[in-house]
Design a protein around this motif. Structure first.
Motif, PDB file in Angstrom:
ATOM      1  N   UNK A 182       9.124  16.406  -8.781  1.00 39.06           N
ATOM      2  CA  UNK A 182       8.387  16.131  -7.584  1.00 39.06           C
ATOM      3  C   UNK A 182       6.847  16.583  -7.835  1.00 39.06           C
ATOM      4  N   UNK A 183       6.191  15.657  -6.877  1.00 37.13           N
ATOM      5  CA  UNK A 183       4.690  16.293  -6.495  1.00 37.13           C
ATOM      6  C   UNK A 183       4.187  15.870  -5.261  1.00 37.13           C
ATOM      7  N   UNK A 184       3.242  16.609  -4.663  1.00 42.39           N
ATOM      8  CA  UNK A 184       3.003  16.486  -3.326  1.00 42.39           C
ATOM      9  C   UNK A 184       2.290  15.045  -3.216  1.00 42.39           C
ATOM     10  N   UNK A 185       2.833  14.270  -2.336  1.00 42.31           N
ATOM     11  CA  UNK A 185       2.346  12.872  -2.217  1.00 42.31           C
ATOM     12  C   UNK A 185       0.761  12.764  -2.183  1.00 42.31           C
ATOM     13  N   UNK A 186       0.239  11.971  -2.974  1.00 45.77           N
ATOM     14  CA  UNK A 186      -1.312  11.726  -2.911  1.00 45.77           C
ATOM     15  C   UNK A 186      -2.034  12.594  -3.857  1.00 45.77           C
ATOM     16  N   UNK A 187      -1.319  13.593  -4.197  1.00 48.36           N
ATOM     17  CA  UNK A 187      -2.002  14.518  -5.202  1.00 48.36           C
ATOM     18  C   UNK A 187      -2.093  13.997  -6.685  1.00 48.36           C
ATOM     19  N   UNK A 199       0.846  -1.213  -0.065  1.00 52.59           N
ATOM     20  CA  UNK A 199      -0.052   0.290  -0.032  1.00 52.59           C
ATOM     21  C   UNK A 199       0.741   1.276   0.003  1.00 52.59           C
ATOM     22  N   UNK A 200       2.107   1.234   0.727  1.00 57.27           N
ATOM     23  CA  UNK A 200       2.599   2.663   0.915  1.00 57.27           C
ATOM     24  C   UNK A 200       3.346   3.119  -0.366  1.00 57.27           C
ATOM     25  N   UNK A 201       3.273   2.093  -1.439  1.00 55.87           N
ATOM     26  CA  UNK A 201       4.037   2.703  -2.734  1.00 55.87           C
ATOM     27  C   UNK A 201       3.099   3.167  -3.698  1.00 55.87           C
ATOM     28  N   UNK A 202       1.359   3.206  -3.167  1.00 59.65           N
ATOM     29  CA  UNK A 202       0.473   4.070  -3.621  1.00 59.65           C
ATOM     30  C   UNK A 202       0.359   3.667  -5.243  1.00 59.65           C
ATOM     31  N   UNK A 203       0.359   2.714  -5.570  1.00 58.76           N
ATOM     32  CA  UNK A 203       0.041   2.229  -7.236  1.00 58.76           C
ATOM     33  C   UNK A 203      -1.230   2.701  -7.675  1.00 58.76           C
ATOM     34  N   UNK A 204      -2.425   2.785  -6.925  1.00 57.99           N
ATOM     35  CA  UNK A 204      -3.373   3.206  -7.506  1.00 57.99           C
ATOM     36  C   UNK A 204      -3.646   4.746  -7.853  1.00 57.99           C
ATOM     37  N   UNK A 205      -2.814   5.752  -7.025  1.00 58.79           N
ATOM     38  CA  UNK A 205      -2.493   7.009  -7.531  1.00 58.79           C
ATOM     39  C   UNK A 205      -1.943   7.154  -8.739  1.00 58.79           C
ATOM     40  N   UNK A 206      -0.961   6.108  -9.326  1.00 57.30           N
ATOM     41  CA  UNK A 206      -0.366   6.362 -10.601  1.00 57.30           C
ATOM     42  C   UNK A 206      -1.200   5.824 -11.723  1.00 57.30           C
ATOM     43  N   UNK A 207      -2.116   5.022 -11.329  1.00 54.35           N
ATOM     44  CA  UNK A 207      -3.099   4.383 -12.384  1.00 54.35           C
ATOM     45  C   UNK A 207      -4.071   5.553 -12.737  1.00 54.35           C
ATOM     46  N   UNK A 208      -4.524   6.139 -11.792  1.00 53.08           N
ATOM     47  CA  UNK A 208      -5.409   7.196 -11.894  1.00 53.08           C
ATOM     48  C   UNK A 208      -4.826   8.280 -12.574  1.00 53.08           C
ATOM     49  N   UNK A 209      -3.542   8.691 -12.212  1.00 50.39           N
ATOM     50  CA  UNK A 209      -2.974   9.772 -12.987  1.00 50.39           C
ATOM     51  C   UNK A 209      -2.537   9.518 -14.410  1.00 50.39           C
ATOM     52  N   UNK A 210      -2.258   8.281 -14.528  1.00 48.75           N
ATOM     53  CA  UNK A 210      -2.054   7.693 -16.032  1.00 48.75           C
ATOM     54  C   UNK A 210      -3.231   7.927 -16.792  1.00 48.75           C
ATOM     55  N   UNK A 211      -4.431   7.479 -16.215  1.00 50.62           N
ATOM     56  CA  UNK A 211      -5.651   7.592 -17.033  1.00 50.62           C
ATOM     57  C   UNK A 211      -6.041   9.013 -17.225  1.00 50.62           C
ATOM     58  N   UNK A 212      -5.850   9.902 -16.356  1.00 53.37           N
ATOM     59  CA  UNK A 212      -6.219  11.369 -16.359  1.00 53.37           C
ATOM     60  C   UNK A 212      -5.298  12.163 -17.618  1.00 53.37           C
TER      61      UNK A 212
END
Length: 308
Positions: A235-240, A126-139
């Motif tokens: 860099x980007x703010x973690x979770x953004x 979980x701490x790697x936050x893969x879902x954040x990257x999936x959503x960002x890639x789609x966006x």
């Protein structure tokens, strides 16, 4: 531990705060102990209450009962100083510049085009936050690009099931599993962007490896990543997720030329070299031994009269 007590090494070097639970026992057995603190593992989301308690105890005992303390980042050095009032030797891991392969057999198997995929390498936790990257890639809507995750989990769990579902529902996402050797080197060498959106890291080895291949990287703004010293554009703010999508689009639309990739490799190679790291580690061992031997372990260098 019993083997070490029997063989009597000059130094017992314990890696990480979990095994450091054994530091008090090692001292009772008369061993000289050095502990390397790789990061506050009790902050990882996968651990339960009992495991977190054990890791916190390992940190405390490892720091307080060791003859020498090594930390791999300024962030951890500050933690040790503030929590325990103790000094430590900062010795980060080095990086050996790899040979960059020109072959693309791994890409062909995965249906990838050189320079047109986003890569993330790391355990599926979980701490790697893969879902954040999936959503960002789609966006980001990167036409013709794909997103590749390299890595596995220790065992299937709710997080890996969620990740598999998100990946399956998002066009262009590939779960490549565990990779090593030439396959992994090819994936690094031909990636367009490397991303690490983690909320927790000790020393981000995967990020350093990406830089060793000269990749443009995007990383969350946690202390371990900021300490590497890239400029703000990386860099980007973690979770953004929105900011991450913007970073992906920016690097995708301005691919790095070979000259910039080679400049990145050279910059990384100059930060830390293994010879310096080995010498500093040996120095820590000598300091750990000296106090209880009643004198210097090595003869001090004579200062020339002119330098006095």
């Amino acid at each position: 531990m019993l083997v070490a007590a029997w063989q009597r090494p000059d130094v017992l070097h314990i890696q990480a705060i979990g095994p450091a639970l054994m530091a008090p026992l090692a001292r009772l057995l008369g061993l000289h102990v050095v502990v390397t603190h790789h990061g506050p593992d009790y902050e990882r989301e996968k651990w339960g209450r009992l495991a977190r308690m054990a890791l916190r105890a390992g940190e405390a005992w490892g720091m307080r009962f060791s003859d020498g303390r090594i930390v791999i980042s300024q962030t951890i050095r500050k933690l040790v100083r503030e929590k325990y009032g103790l000094n430590s030797d900062l010795i980060p891991n080095g990086v050996t510049l790899p040979d960059v392969p020109t072959s693309t057999s791994a890409l062909e198997k995965l249906g990838l085009t050189p320079g047109r995929y986003v890569l993330m390498v790391g355990r599926l936790v979980p701490e790697k936050r893969h879902p954040d990257l999936i959503q960002a890639f789609a966006d980001a809507r990167l036409a013709g690009w794909k997103l590749v995750f390299v890595g596995t989990s220790d065992h299937p769990d709710a997080y890996t099931e969620l990740l598999a579902a998100r990946a399956g529902a998002t066009a262009g996402v590939i779960m490549a599993g565990f990779q090593c050797g030439l396959t992994l080197r090819e994936l690094y060498a031909h990636a367009g962007i490397f991303v690490l959106p983690s909320s927790h890291e000790g020393l981000p080895i995967a990020l350093l490896e990406a830089l060793s291949f000269g990749l443009p990287v995007v990383a969350s703004d946690i202390p371990a990543h900021l300490e590497i010293g890239l400029n703000d554009a990386h860099y980007f703010h973690v979770g953004d997720v929105s900011a991450l999508a913007d970073r992906l689009a920016s690097f995708a639309h301005s691919p790095w030329p070979l000259e910039l990739r080679e400049k990145t490799r050279s910059w990384l190679a100059q930060r830390e070299d293994w010879r310096s790291i080995a010498e500093r580690t040996l120095g820590c061992y000598r300091k750990a031994i000296e106090p209880r031997r009643g004198g210097p372990h090595v003869r001090p260098r004579t200062v020339p009269p002119s330098a006095a």
